[in-house]
Design an enzyme around this catalytic site. Structure first.
Site, PDB file in Angstrom:
ATOM      1  N   ASP A 222       6.043   2.740   5.264  1.00 15.04           N
ATOM      2  CA  ASP A 222       6.617   1.459   5.663  1.00 15.04           C
ATOM      3  C   ASP A 222       6.539   0.410   4.564  1.00 15.04           C
ATOM      4  O   ASP A 222       7.087  -0.689   4.720  1.00 15.04           O
ATOM      5  CB  ASP A 222       5.974   0.931   6.950  1.00 15.04           C
ATOM      6  CG  ASP A 222       4.449   0.841   6.876  1.00 15.04           C
ATOM      7  OD1 ASP A 222       3.867   1.317   5.892  1.00 15.04           O
ATOM      8  OD2 ASP A 222       3.843   0.299   7.829  1.00 15.04           O
TER       9      ASP A 222
ATOM     10  N   HIS B 185      -6.988  -1.720   5.997  1.00 14.76           N
ATOM     11  CA  HIS B 185      -6.029  -0.776   6.570  1.00 14.76           C
ATOM     12  C   HIS B 185      -5.959   0.490   5.723  1.00 14.76           C
ATOM     13  O   HIS B 185      -5.825   1.596   6.249  1.00 14.76           O
ATOM     14  CB  HIS B 185      -4.657  -1.436   6.676  1.00 14.76           C
ATOM     15  CG  HIS B 185      -3.566  -0.513   7.111  1.00 14.76           C
ATOM     16  ND1 HIS B 185      -3.499   0.020   8.377  1.00 14.76           N
ATOM     17  CD2 HIS B 185      -2.498  -0.017   6.429  1.00 14.76           C
ATOM     18  CE1 HIS B 185      -2.436   0.806   8.468  1.00 14.76           C
ATOM     19  NE2 HIS B 185      -1.814   0.802   7.308  1.00 14.76           N
TER      20      HIS B 185
ATOM     21  N   HIS C 175       1.717   3.647   2.176  1.00 15.22           N
ATOM     22  CA  HIS C 175       2.391   4.204   3.347  1.00 15.22           C
ATOM     23  C   HIS C 175       3.904   4.001   3.275  1.00 15.22           C
ATOM     24  O   HIS C 175       4.401   3.112   2.577  1.00 15.22           O
ATOM     25  CB  HIS C 175       1.853   3.570   4.625  1.00 15.22           C
ATOM     26  CG  HIS C 175       0.466   4.015   4.976  1.00 15.22           C
ATOM     27  ND1 HIS C 175      -0.304   3.370   5.928  1.00 15.22           N
ATOM     28  CD2 HIS C 175      -0.291   5.054   4.525  1.00 15.22           C
ATOM     29  CE1 HIS C 175      -1.478   3.991   6.034  1.00 15.22           C
ATOM     30  NE2 HIS C 175      -1.488   5.007   5.195  1.00 15.22           N
TER      31      HIS C 175
ATOM     32  N   LYS D 243      -3.286  -8.444  11.237  1.00  9.11           N
ATOM     33  CA  LYS D 243      -2.706  -8.101  12.532  1.00  9.11           C
ATOM     34  C   LYS D 243      -2.075  -9.332  13.187  1.00  9.11           C
ATOM     35  O   LYS D 243      -2.582 -10.452  13.047  1.00  9.11           O
ATOM     36  CB  LYS D 243      -3.782  -7.545  13.462  1.00  9.11           C
ATOM     37  CG  LYS D 243      -4.395  -6.232  12.985  1.00  9.11           C
ATOM     38  CD  LYS D 243      -3.375  -5.111  13.055  1.00  9.11           C
ATOM     39  CE  LYS D 243      -3.974  -3.776  12.664  1.00  9.11           C
ATOM     40  NZ  LYS D 243      -2.973  -2.690  12.779  1.00  9.11           N
TER      41      LYS D 243
ATOM     42  N   ASN E 295      -2.853   2.039  13.291  1.00  7.51           N
ATOM     43  CA  ASN E 295      -3.072   3.266  12.537  1.00  7.51           C
ATOM     44  C   ASN E 295      -4.321   3.139  11.662  1.00  7.51           C
ATOM     45  O   ASN E 295      -4.356   2.336  10.735  1.00  7.51           O
ATOM     46  CB  ASN E 295      -1.843   3.555  11.673  1.00  7.51           C
ATOM     47  CG  ASN E 295      -2.018   4.773  10.782  1.00  7.51           C
ATOM     48  OD1 ASN E 295      -2.917   5.595  10.989  1.00  7.51           O
ATOM     49  ND2 ASN E 295      -1.162   4.882   9.777  1.00  7.51           N
TER      50      ASN E 295
ATOM     51  N   HIS F 149       3.290  -5.894  10.795  1.00  6.02           N
ATOM     52  CA  HIS F 149       4.021  -5.572  12.015  1.00  6.02           C
ATOM     53  C   HIS F 149       3.861  -6.719  12.994  1.00  6.02           C
ATOM     54  O   HIS F 149       2.763  -7.272  13.140  1.00  6.02           O
ATOM     55  CB  HIS F 149       3.491  -4.284  12.648  1.00  6.02           C
ATOM     56  CG  HIS F 149       3.475  -3.113  11.717  1.00  6.02           C
ATOM     57  ND1 HIS F 149       4.604  -2.378  11.427  1.00  6.02           N
ATOM     58  CD2 HIS F 149       2.468  -2.565  10.990  1.00  6.02           C
ATOM     59  CE1 HIS F 149       4.294  -1.411  10.570  1.00  6.02           C
ATOM     60  NE2 HIS F 149       3.004  -1.523  10.278  1.00  6.02           N
TER      61      HIS F 149
ATOM     62  N   HIS G 248       0.851  -1.181   0.000  1.00  7.40           N
ATOM     63  CA  HIS G 248       0.000   0.000   0.000  1.00  7.40           C
ATOM     64  C   HIS G 248       0.893   1.240   0.000  1.00  7.40           C
ATOM     65  O   HIS G 248       2.119   1.111  -0.095  1.00  7.40           O
ATOM     66  CB  HIS G 248      -1.014   0.017   1.157  1.00  7.40           C
ATOM     67  CG  HIS G 248      -0.420   0.041   2.529  1.00  7.40           C
ATOM     68  ND1 HIS G 248       0.072  -1.088   3.161  1.00  7.40           N
ATOM     69  CD2 HIS G 248      -0.247   1.055   3.421  1.00  7.40           C
ATOM     70  CE1 HIS G 248       0.509  -0.776   4.364  1.00  7.40           C
ATOM     71  NE2 HIS G 248       0.333   0.538   4.550  1.00  7.40           N
TER      72      HIS G 248
ATOM     73  N   CYS H 161      -0.152  -4.871   6.235  1.00  8.47           N
ATOM     74  CA  CYS H 161      -0.880  -4.200   7.327  1.00  8.47           C
ATOM     75  C   CYS H 161      -2.375  -4.509   7.332  1.00  8.47           C
ATOM     76  O   CYS H 161      -3.090  -4.066   8.231  1.00  8.47           O
ATOM     77  CB  CYS H 161      -0.652  -2.694   7.252  1.00  8.47           C
ATOM     78  SG  CYS H 161       1.068  -2.233   7.562  1.00  8.47           S
TER      79      CYS H 161
END
Length: 249
Positions: free
Chosen positions: A111, A170, A109, A192, A200, A230, A107, A189
């Protein structure tokens, strides 16, 4: 079997803070520097972990994936910065003796694509959902080169690796990666780790999130290893946990 056992041990590696030294008895840590770790989770699959400082969550460990077959590899999500991305490219090229066929940000973002310029310098093509390209441009981020809407299939060695969009969660552009040779899903993301919070939600569609992950469950019934964006690597229970988490008010 040894790789399934290693999944239980790798948990502390993927989610550990930067200063912590991973326990040597894991047997799966294959590279470590100040800012980058690489852990083997299956015969041809590795999780790379780098770090991003955020105002809301502090120092965050961010996972990506490397899949290899023969002398070719594909990377899902860049490390968070260009320096760590150069490290990763060097390790894949010199240690694994692989040509990197593609990098796939899951995506828009930081990270996921913060290190994209490093891959571009090495003339490694980048692929992403068309929405990711749009959002990256809007946010002044590094922009992937090639877009797709639903599915992407790439050949590495004598097998395939897949990326697909199953719906919003997300973010509105989040995709997942699937490597059937090792029955590994990179949820990014969208997925989970167990016992995680919602994280976020700035660009999230929380109402759509459970149904999206349910579609992922149905699409990949053989998956044995699930890698979240994560935290700790796990199995299919991460998908069920994510669905449950976002069904809650």
């Amino acid at each position: 079997m040894k790789f399934l056992v290693a999944l239980l041990l790798v948990a502390g590696v993927a989610a550990a803070p930067r200063a912590q030294t991973p326990s040597p008895e894991t047997g799966t840590l294959v590279y470590q520097s100040t800012d980058l770790r690489i852990v083997q989770v299956a015969p041809n699959t590795f999780v790379h972990t780098s770090f991003l400082h955020t105002e809301s969550f502090g120092q965050v460990a961010c996972n990506g994936l490397i899949v290899q077959h023969g002398t070719e590899a594909v990377v899902f999500d860049t490390p968070t910065h260009e320096q760590e991305s150069e490290e990763l490219i060097t390790w894949i090229t010199n240690t694994r003796h692989c040509t990197i066929k593609a990098v796939i940000p899951t995506h828009f973002h930081e990270d996921c694509l913060g290190g994209l310029p490093a891959f571009a310098r090495h003339q490694i093509p980048s692929y992403a959902h068309k929405k990711t390209i749009v959002y990256a441009k809007q946010h002044g981020a590094a922009v992937p080169q090639h877009g797709f809407t639903k599915r992407l299939t790439l050949r590495i060695g004598s097998t395939n690796v897949y990326a697909a969009f199953w719906g919003e969660g997300h973010t509105k552009d989040n995709i997942v990666g699937y490597f059937p040779a090792d029955d590994v899903l990179f949820g990014g993301c969208l997925v989970k780790e167990l016992r995680a919070g919602k994280g976020n939600l700035a660009d999230a569609n929380t109402a759509a999130w459970p149904a999206t992950v349910h579609r992922v469950q149905q699409a990949y019934p053989r998956v044995k290893i699930v890698v979240p964006g994560h935290g700790q690597v796990g199995d299919r229970s991460l998908l069920a946990y994510t669905i449950q988490l976002f069904h809650q008010p």
